[in-house]
Design a protein around this motif. Structure first.
Motif, PDB file in Angstrom:
ATOM      1  N   ILE A 186       0.851  -1.212   0.000  1.00 22.37           N
ATOM      2  CA  ILE A 186       0.000   0.000   0.000  1.00 22.37           C
ATOM      3  C   ILE A 186       0.886   1.262   0.000  1.00 22.37           C
ATOM      4  N   ARG A 187       1.931   1.225   0.813  1.00 20.44           N
ATOM      5  CA  ARG A 187       2.825   2.394   0.936  1.00 20.44           C
ATOM      6  C   ARG A 187       3.458   2.751  -0.413  1.00 20.44           C
ATOM      7  N   ASN A 188       3.831   1.733  -1.178  1.00 27.12           N
ATOM      8  CA  ASN A 188       4.548   1.989  -2.431  1.00 27.12           C
ATOM      9  C   ASN A 188       3.636   2.206  -3.639  1.00 27.12           C
ATOM     10  N   ALA A 189       2.327   2.070  -3.397  1.00 26.51           N
ATOM     11  CA  ALA A 189       1.408   2.207  -4.536  1.00 26.51           C
ATOM     12  C   ALA A 189       1.284   3.662  -4.962  1.00 26.51           C
ATOM     13  N   LYS A 190       1.106   3.848  -6.266  1.00 25.99           N
ATOM     14  CA  LYS A 190       0.861   5.216  -6.764  1.00 25.99           C
ATOM     15  C   LYS A 190      -0.642   5.481  -6.853  1.00 25.99           C
ATOM     16  N   ARG A 191      -1.385   4.416  -7.153  1.00 27.51           N
ATOM     17  CA  ARG A 191      -2.834   4.592  -7.333  1.00 27.51           C
ATOM     18  C   ARG A 191      -3.576   3.472  -6.567  1.00 27.51           C
ATOM     19  N   PRO A 192      -3.555   3.552  -5.230  1.00 25.40           N
ATOM     20  CA  PRO A 192      -4.153   2.475  -4.441  1.00 25.40           C
ATOM     21  C   PRO A 192      -5.687   2.540  -4.406  1.00 25.40           C
ATOM     22  N   LEU A 193      -6.274   1.378  -4.193  1.00 30.50           N
ATOM     23  CA  LEU A 193      -7.739   1.269  -4.119  1.00 30.50           C
ATOM     24  C   LEU A 193      -8.083   0.214  -3.075  1.00 30.50           C
ATOM     25  N   ILE A 194      -9.109   0.492  -2.264  1.00 26.62           N
ATOM     26  CA  ILE A 194      -9.611  -0.514  -1.316  1.00 26.62           C
ATOM     27  C   ILE A 194     -10.929  -1.050  -1.862  1.00 26.62           C
ATOM     28  N   LEU A 195     -11.101  -2.352  -1.837  1.00 25.80           N
ATOM     29  CA  LEU A 195     -12.335  -2.960  -2.327  1.00 25.80           C
ATOM     30  C   LEU A 195     -12.998  -3.733  -1.186  1.00 25.80           C
ATOM     31  N   LEU A 196     -14.165  -3.276  -0.771  1.00 24.19           N
ATOM     32  CA  LEU A 196     -14.857  -3.905   0.362  1.00 24.19           C
ATOM     33  C   LEU A 196     -15.910  -4.886  -0.142  1.00 24.19           C
ATOM     34  N   GLY A 197     -15.870  -6.114   0.348  1.00 28.02           N
ATOM     35  CA  GLY A 197     -16.878  -7.106  -0.039  1.00 28.02           C
ATOM     36  C   GLY A 197     -17.818  -7.402   1.115  1.00 28.02           C
ATOM     37  N   LYS A 198     -18.772  -8.313   0.865  1.00 29.57           N
ATOM     38  CA  LYS A 198     -19.756  -8.592   1.914  1.00 29.57           C
ATOM     39  C   LYS A 198     -19.144  -9.336   3.094  1.00 29.57           C
ATOM     40  N   GLY A 199     -17.953  -9.934   2.894  1.00 27.77           N
ATOM     41  CA  GLY A 199     -17.236 -10.520   4.034  1.00 27.77           C
ATOM     42  C   GLY A 199     -16.874  -9.437   5.040  1.00 27.77           C
ATOM     43  N   ALA A 200     -16.538  -8.245   4.526  1.00 30.21           N
ATOM     44  CA  ALA A 200     -16.195  -7.122   5.405  1.00 30.21           C
ATOM     45  C   ALA A 200     -17.426  -6.652   6.175  1.00 30.21           C
ATOM     46  N   ALA A 201     -18.577  -6.664   5.500  1.00 30.71           N
ATOM     47  CA  ALA A 201     -19.809  -6.277   6.189  1.00 30.71           C
ATOM     48  C   ALA A 201     -20.166  -7.330   7.235  1.00 30.71           C
ATOM     49  N   TYR A 202     -20.045  -8.589   6.849  1.00 30.86           N
ATOM     50  CA  TYR A 202     -20.384  -9.697   7.757  1.00 30.86           C
ATOM     51  C   TYR A 202     -19.559  -9.631   9.039  1.00 30.86           C
ATOM     52  N   ALA A 203     -18.273  -9.260   8.895  1.00 27.65           N
ATOM     53  CA  ALA A 203     -17.344  -9.321  10.028  1.00 27.65           C
ATOM     54  C   ALA A 203     -17.725  -8.381  11.174  1.00 27.65           C
ATOM     55  N   GLN A 204     -18.610  -7.433  10.919  1.00 29.34           N
ATOM     56  CA  GLN A 204     -19.010  -6.458  11.944  1.00 29.34           C
ATOM     57  C   GLN A 204     -17.795  -5.765  12.546  1.00 29.34           C
ATOM     58  N   ALA A 205     -16.869  -5.386  11.682  1.00 27.36           N
ATOM     59  CA  ALA A 205     -15.692  -4.639  12.113  1.00 27.36           C
ATOM     60  C   ALA A 205     -15.801  -3.224  11.536  1.00 27.36           C
ATOM     61  N   ASP A 206     -16.982  -2.646  11.667  1.00 27.44           N
ATOM     62  CA  ASP A 206     -17.296  -1.390  10.967  1.00 27.44           C
ATOM     63  C   ASP A 206     -16.345  -0.254  11.359  1.00 27.44           C
ATOM     64  N   ALA A 207     -16.075  -0.124  12.664  1.00 28.03           N
ATOM     65  CA  ALA A 207     -15.247   1.003  13.124  1.00 28.03           C
ATOM     66  C   ALA A 207     -13.808   0.843  12.619  1.00 28.03           C
ATOM     67  N   GLN A 208     -13.297  -0.392  12.684  1.00 27.64           N
ATOM     68  CA  GLN A 208     -11.916  -0.621  12.238  1.00 27.64           C
ATOM     69  C   GLN A 208     -11.786  -0.343  10.741  1.00 27.64           C
ATOM     70  N   ILE A 209     -12.787  -0.759   9.969  1.00 28.79           N
ATOM     71  CA  ILE A 209     -12.720  -0.566   8.512  1.00 28.79           C
ATOM     72  C   ILE A 209     -12.777   0.929   8.181  1.00 28.79           C
ATOM     73  N   ARG A 210     -13.654   1.631   8.854  1.00 28.57           N
ATOM     74  CA  ARG A 210     -13.730   3.079   8.619  1.00 28.57           C
ATOM     75  C   ARG A 210     -12.383   3.739   8.947  1.00 28.57           C
ATOM     76  N   GLU A 211     -11.762   3.273  10.041  1.00 35.26           N
ATOM     77  CA  GLU A 211     -10.479   3.865  10.434  1.00 35.26           C
ATOM     78  C   GLU A 211      -9.407   3.602   9.368  1.00 35.26           C
ATOM     79  N   LEU A 212      -9.400   2.380   8.851  1.00 37.07           N
ATOM     80  CA  LEU A 212      -8.405   2.060   7.816  1.00 37.07           C
ATOM     81  C   LEU A 212      -8.609   2.936   6.578  1.00 37.07           C
ATOM     82  N   VAL A 213      -9.858   3.044   6.161  1.00 34.95           N
ATOM     83  CA  VAL A 213     -10.152   3.833   4.950  1.00 34.95           C
ATOM     84  C   VAL A 213      -9.762   5.291   5.179  1.00 34.95           C
ATOM     85  N   GLU A 214     -10.188   5.841   6.308  1.00 34.03           N
ATOM     86  CA  GLU A 214      -9.977   7.280   6.513  1.00 34.03           C
ATOM     87  C   GLU A 214      -8.521   7.599   6.832  1.00 34.03           C
TER      88      GLU A 214
END
Ligand code: ADP
Length: 582
Positions: A221-249
């Protein structure tokens, strides 16, 4: 019905020592011990008393008109709660009807347990012709994450515990539990029975990622020039909403939600790249997959969609299933573990000086997003007569915007494709759709499952063809007085209603339904509220009324019969003969 339950508080210790219980009671006791409080199913031989007993013992039994819909309700309940949803069916045909939902749950990584009664083992195995004879265990195996049969009452506790653990641990999925009729009637000493039950401890243990895997991912991620995060329904299922928001932001990386991950962060979030989907998939040089598989929904991670010409991409993939890695393309940085733990570890490893993506990349994404949003706004603003998909969805979008807590079910071809991009979601695990298979027929099952599980309003946005697979469950919705508003996008057929029989015969074309059908009248037959809407204004009013009343409602939304496209956006999967293309 069977004898006194083992929980019968009125028994003295001496009486209890002599008391017996049976398979029926033990199954219910085992489920209750594991905090399972609802069964979705359809009664008949040999499980009718199991359903009666469940209700008598304080569980909720929701009875359906077809097992596939009961199974879909159980699956969505599992997805919403991380506890296995339970579907109960009769043997052979009932089991097979439920099996479609079990297979769909397994495919989508939803935890559910299909419990089916079955016929006499001795007769089934010798193929001597029993009532509803079928080797259900072996039929279920290829389509389930695990399949178990219990033959002795003292093993019911183990059977239920194993089924629960198999459904929710690791990659969640569907589990089959076979309960022969004879087992349910078996009697057993009550004390011994109680001792045989198991309360599952830590059914889905956390799986902490290895530190070197986290470091490898952060380097990509650090070395990427054009990074992208792709969230799937596994991420929704995991109920890790706060952690995911923190990573994105914290990372500042643009993100794309897959359809059921919409709302994990509000679709209006400034880092959402949904409106620039094609652009970011093609242009990104590093993609962080979080609970999303590189299957057909993501063009297998290759080809034009992924900008093959723009050069190879680097992938980080966070998933609980190690075998998912490299399934379609090489994954530079696999991070194996539960999403909550993995995302937490990534955030912790980022430190304060972790570089944000370049403004060049962020501006390019924003520019494309704004152009596409402006184009879409112009399309949505049109008011053709009759309504088309866009003007009808605009009306629904504007109502749902005011009620972000509403659960949305969505299926169809065009109805699914357009609604997915037009209807914004604001809260996690509120959107339930055709999922990994692109299956039709989940509509009323998912709607009932979501309404029963959440106790709150559901709006089901249904193509007229898709609705047909589960439409009889309108009776179930009315029977339990569920707050479900079904909107049928009625364009008189599959894809559209304008095809003609080239022979000019009496039969209509394969894609055509009865013209001008009044689906709203169907729900009226069961005491629900029906509306016909021919304009966006009528649709808005009917939807607002439905939500305000919370009553079972069906809105027949009349759509231009020529508005749909063949196979929605899946035209590439639908080979057509040269003659038909004309
Ligand atoms: P989508 O269709 O939204 O792209 P998929 O169903 O293809 O999502 O992918 C979901 C992925 O999430 C699966 O590979 C599954 O193994 C993974 N998964 C599910 N639950 C968890 C979890 N709690 N932690 C990590 N990965 C998970």
């Amino acid at each position: 019905m069977a004898e006194a339950g083992i929980n019968d508080a009125q028994n003295s210790p001496a009486q209890e020592a002599q008391a017996t219980t049976d398979g029926f009671h033990l199954v219910i006791d085992a489920l209750k011990l594991n905090d399972i409080d609802t069964i979705f199913g359809l009664v008949g031989i040999p499980i009718t008393d199991l359903a009666r007993l469940a209700q008598a013992e304080g569980m909720r039994f929701i009875g359906f008109r077809h097992e596939q819909n009961a199974g879909n309700a159980a699956a969505v309940a599992g997805y919403m709660t991380k506890k296995p949803g339970i579907c109960l069916t009769v043997s052979a045909p009932g089991f097979l009807n439920g099996l479609t939902a079990l297979a769909n749950a397994t495919t989508n990584c939803f935890p559910m347990i299909l419990i089916s009664g079955s016929s006499e083992r001795e007769i089934v195995d010798l193929q001597q012709g029993d009532y509803e004879e079928m080797d259900q265990l072996n039929a279920a195996k290829p389509y389930a994450k695990a399949a178990y049969r219990v033959l002795h009452a003292e093993d019911i506790g183990v059977g239920v515990a194993r089924a629960i653990r198999a459904a929710v641990s690791g990659r969640p999925g569907g589990v089959y539990l076979d309960l022969p009729a004879k087992l349910l009637a078996q009697t057993i000493d009550a004390v011994k029975a109680k001792q045989s039950l198991i309360k599952v401890v830590d059914a889905a243990p956390r799986q902490i990622p290895a530190p070197d895997a986290v470091k490898r991912a952060l380097d990509v991620i650090r070395n990427a020039k054009r990074p992208l995060i792709l969230l799937g329904k596994g991420a929704a299922y995991a109920q890790a909403d706060a952690q995911i928001r923190e990573l994105v932001e914290k990372s500042g990386v643009p993100y794309l939600p897959m359809s059921m991950a919409k709302g994990l962060l509000p679709d209006t979030h400034e880092q959402s790249a949904s409106a620039a989907r094609s652009f970011v998939l093609a242009e990104a040089d590093a993609v962080v997959l979080i609970g999303a598989r590189l299957n057909w929904l993501l063009a297998h991670g290759k080809g034009k969609t992924w900008g093959a010409a723009a050069g190879p991409k680097q992938f980080v993939q966070i998933d609980i299933a190690p075998t998912e890695i490299d399934s379609n393309v090489a994954i530079e940085a696999p991070v194996i573990g539960d999403i909550g733990s993995c995302v937490e570890a990534l955030v912790a490893g980022m430190g304060a000086d972790f570089p944000k993506p370049s403004s060049e990349w962020l501006n390019a994404v924003a520019e494309r997003k704004n152009t596409n949003l402006a184009k879409m706004a112009a399309t949505l603003d049109k008011n053709p007569t009759p309504m088309n998909f866009h003007s009808a969805l605009r009306a629904i979008r504007d109502v749902l915007k005011t009620r972000p807590d509403i659960n949305v079910v969505n299926e169809g071809a065009n109805t699914l494709d357009y609604a997915r991009s037009i209807i914004d979601m604001y809260q996690p695990r509120k959107r339930f759709d055709s999922g990994t298979w692109g299956i039709m027929g989940i509509g009323m099952g998912f709607a009932i499952g979501a309404a029963v599980t959440s106790g709150t309003q559901v709006v089901a946005i249904e193509g007229d063809s898709a609705f047909g697979f589960s439409g009889m469950e309108l009776e179930t919705i009315c029977r339990y007085n569920l707050p479900v508003c079904t909107i049928v996008f009625n364009n008189n057929g599959v894809y559209r209603g304008t095809d003609v029989n080239p022979n000019g015969g009496a039969d209509v074309a394969p894609t055509v339904f009865v013209k001008g059908a009044r689906y709203d009248k169907m729900i009226e037959a069961f005491g629900g509220v029906g509306h016909q809407a021919t304009t966006p204004e009528e649709l808005t009013k009917a939807l607002l009324d439905a939500i305000a009343s919370g009553k079972p409602t069906l809105i027949n939304a009349v759509i231009d019969e020529s508005a749909g496209t063949e196979s929605g956006r899946l035209t590439n999967l639908n080979p057509q003969s040269a003659a038909m293309k004309k």
